[in-house]
Design a protein around this motif. Structure first.
Motif, PDB file in Angstrom:
ATOM      1  N   THR A 138       0.861  -1.183   0.000  1.00 10.25           N
ATOM      2  CA  THR A 138       0.000   0.000   0.000  1.00 10.25           C
ATOM      3  C   THR A 138       0.890   1.223   0.000  1.00 10.25           C
ATOM      4  OG1 THR A 138      -1.766  -1.142   1.202  1.00 10.25           O
ATOM      5  CG2 THR A 138      -1.797   1.266   1.237  1.00 10.25           C
ATOM      6  N   LYS A 158       1.668   7.408  -8.976  1.00  6.33           N
ATOM      7  CA  LYS A 158       0.427   6.771  -9.443  1.00  6.33           C
ATOM      8  C   LYS A 158       0.247   5.415  -8.770  1.00  6.33           C
ATOM      9  CE  LYS A 158      -2.168   6.373 -13.745  1.00  6.33           C
ATOM     10  NZ  LYS A 158      -2.122   6.605 -15.212  1.00  6.33           N
ATOM     11  N   SER A 160      -1.163   5.127  -5.752  1.00  4.74           N
ATOM     12  CA  SER A 160      -1.208   5.310  -4.302  1.00  4.74           C
ATOM     13  C   SER A 160      -2.640   5.151  -3.793  1.00  4.74           C
ATOM     14  CB  SER A 160      -0.696   6.700  -3.914  1.00  4.74           C
ATOM     15  OG  SER A 160       0.654   6.861  -4.278  1.00  4.74           O
ATOM     16  N   SER A 161      -2.756   4.696  -2.560  1.00  4.60           N
ATOM     17  CA  SER A 161      -4.063   4.638  -1.902  1.00  4.60           C
ATOM     18  C   SER A 161      -4.443   5.978  -1.307  1.00  4.60           C
ATOM     19  CB  SER A 161      -4.056   3.572  -0.803  1.00  4.60           C
ATOM     20  OG  SER A 161      -3.864   2.289  -1.353  1.00  4.60           O
ATOM     21  N   LEU A 162      -3.423   6.790  -0.983  1.00  2.00           N
ATOM     22  CA  LEU A 162      -3.659   8.123  -0.438  1.00  2.00           C
ATOM     23  C   LEU A 162      -2.639   9.089  -1.016  1.00  2.00           C
ATOM     24  CD1 LEU A 162      -4.546   9.141   3.173  1.00  2.00           C
ATOM     25  CD2 LEU A 162      -2.607  10.260   2.059  1.00  2.00           C
ATOM     26  N   TYR A 163      -3.124  10.266  -1.391  1.00  2.00           N
ATOM     27  CA  TYR A 163      -2.272  11.347  -1.885  1.00  2.00           C
ATOM     28  C   TYR A 163      -2.474  12.576  -0.999  1.00  2.00           C
ATOM     29  CZ  TYR A 163      -2.319   8.695  -6.314  1.00  2.00           C
ATOM     30  OH  TYR A 163      -2.225   7.713  -7.281  1.00  2.00           O
ATOM     31  N   ILE A 207      -5.226   9.616 -10.798  1.00  2.00           N
ATOM     32  CA  ILE A 207      -6.139   8.754 -10.053  1.00  2.00           C
ATOM     33  C   ILE A 207      -6.920   7.838 -10.985  1.00  2.00           C
ATOM     34  CG2 ILE A 207      -6.385  10.275  -8.066  1.00  2.00           C
ATOM     35  CD1 ILE A 207      -9.026  11.239  -9.223  1.00  2.00           C
ATOM     36  N   SER A 208      -7.347   6.721 -10.433  1.00  2.00           N
ATOM     37  CA  SER A 208      -8.105   5.744 -11.207  1.00  2.00           C
ATOM     38  C   SER A 208      -9.577   5.722 -10.826  1.00  2.00           C
ATOM     39  CB  SER A 208      -7.511   4.347 -11.006  1.00  2.00           C
ATOM     40  OG  SER A 208      -7.575   3.974  -9.639  1.00  2.00           O
ATOM     41  N   ASN A 210     -10.691   4.355  -7.935  1.00  2.00           N
ATOM     42  CA  ASN A 210     -10.917   3.095  -7.222  1.00  2.00           C
ATOM     43  C   ASN A 210     -10.817   3.266  -5.715  1.00  2.00           C
ATOM     44  OD1 ASN A 210     -11.340   1.464  -9.532  1.00  2.00           O
ATOM     45  ND2 ASN A 210      -9.122   1.320  -9.855  1.00  2.00           N
ATOM     46  N   GLU A 212      -9.429   5.888  -3.958  1.00  2.00           N
ATOM     47  CA  GLU A 212      -8.297   6.597  -3.385  1.00  2.00           C
ATOM     48  C   GLU A 212      -8.762   7.743  -2.470  1.00  2.00           C
ATOM     49  OE1 GLU A 212      -6.951   6.111  -7.817  1.00  2.00           O
ATOM     50  OE2 GLU A 212      -8.866   6.167  -6.729  1.00  2.00           O
ATOM     51  N   VAL A 214      -7.708  11.512  -1.452  1.00  3.83           N
ATOM     52  CA  VAL A 214      -6.895  12.624  -1.947  1.00  3.83           C
ATOM     53  C   VAL A 214      -7.063  13.803  -0.996  1.00  3.83           C
ATOM     54  CG1 VAL A 214      -6.435  14.207  -3.834  1.00  3.83           C
ATOM     55  CG2 VAL A 214      -7.191  11.873  -4.340  1.00  3.83           C
ATOM     56  N   ILE A 248     -13.806   8.410  -5.323  1.00  7.15           N
ATOM     57  CA  ILE A 248     -12.667   8.699  -4.463  1.00  7.15           C
ATOM     58  C   ILE A 248     -13.169   9.454  -3.243  1.00  7.15           C
ATOM     59  CG2 ILE A 248     -11.111   8.910  -6.456  1.00  7.15           C
ATOM     60  CD1 ILE A 248     -11.054  11.981  -5.824  1.00  7.15           C
TER      61      ILE A 248
END
Length: 264
Positions: A138, A158, A160-163, A207-208, A210, A212, A214, A248
């Motif tokens: 993760t 790119k 990442s689960s958290l930005y 971001i995708s 999925n 995330e 942010v 997100i």
């Protein structure tokens, strides 16, 4: 398995982020007074004497103000690249030799169960960096204090689960504000800070959708409003089909209080 993030403070006045895994507790920057950081940690039920290390992005005061104090008070190692150490030594006071730790920019290093990758940012400091931090596959990415985000950095962060992404200013507020023109030019320049619009463009690119998280960070007190930053970024990423209520979580960091704590 614990992988925890909380923004203790993120603004032009002071920056400090908290990361925790099963085996390590880390501060990213320490740009407030030692006492203030201690109190913010208590707000999330963490004692300052349990912090294992401090990672420094660059030598500006709003990122290092309390680093030396905490290191001396609790015997905490401070990690920074060589150029940042050279630039901040006179500002943070004496640090024990054993607590002066040096990493190489663009090279992974491991602290207990946390893998850390410091990547170059574009800012008017000696050798500024952001961080990718990985634990159990993760990833959390922290990028503030940069005037642009290269394709290499976008590729690295790119997935990442958290930005934590800088959203420093609204361009029009900055242009008509009270800052002198040379400071306005610095902030808007390639070695300055990301605007709300630039932040939204970067986020929409990486971001995708999925799930995330942010965070928008390093908001200017003079040239931005939290709601304006949020709505600007929300609209830009909405244009690429990402719904902040479904795809997100778009969240804010704060100047005077801790953020929500996220666990992965």
């Amino acid at each position: 398995m614990t992988f925890k993030f909380c923004s203790l403070s993120s603004s032009s006045s002071g920056n400090c982020q908290y990361i925790e895994t099963d085996n390590i507790k880390v501060l990213i920057d320490a740009g407030l007074s030692g006492k203030r950081i201690e109190n913010l940690l208590k707000d999330i039920e963490v004692e300052a004497n349990t912090i294992d290390c401090i990672l420094i992005t660059h030598e500006h005061t709003d990122h290092i103000k309390g680093a030396g104090i905490l290191s001396r008070r609790y015997d905490i190692p401070i990690w920074a690249n060589e150029k940042t150490w050279f630039s901040m030594e006179g500002s943070i006071g004496k640090v024990k030799g054993k607590n002066i730790k040096v990493f190489n920019t663009e090279k992974d290093f491991q602290l207990k169960d946390l893998n850390i990758y410091p990547f170059r940012t574009s800012h008017d400091a000696a050798e500024p960096v952001g961080f990718c931090l990985e634990h159990n596959n993760t990833k959390i990415s922290i990028i503030t204090d940069t005037g642009w985000v290269s394709n290499d950095v976008r590729s690295k962060i790119k997935g990442s689960s958290l930005y934590l992404m800088e959203s420093n200013h609204d361009v029009e507020m900055l242009k008509v504000g009270r800052y002198p023109w040379n400071l306005k030019r610095r902030i808007m320049g390639i070695e300055g800070h990301l605007s709300n619009e630039q932040s939204g463009e970067v986020i929409s690119d990486i971001i995708s959708g999925n799930g995330e998280v942010v965070f928008l960070g390093h908001l200017s007190k003079e040239n931005n409003f939290p709601l304006l930053a949020y709505e600007t970024v929300k609209n830009i990423i909405g244009d690429v089909g990402i719904d902040v209520h479904k795809d997100i979580t778009l969240d804010l960091t704060y100047r005077e209080k801790v953020s929500k704590v996220y666990n992965f």
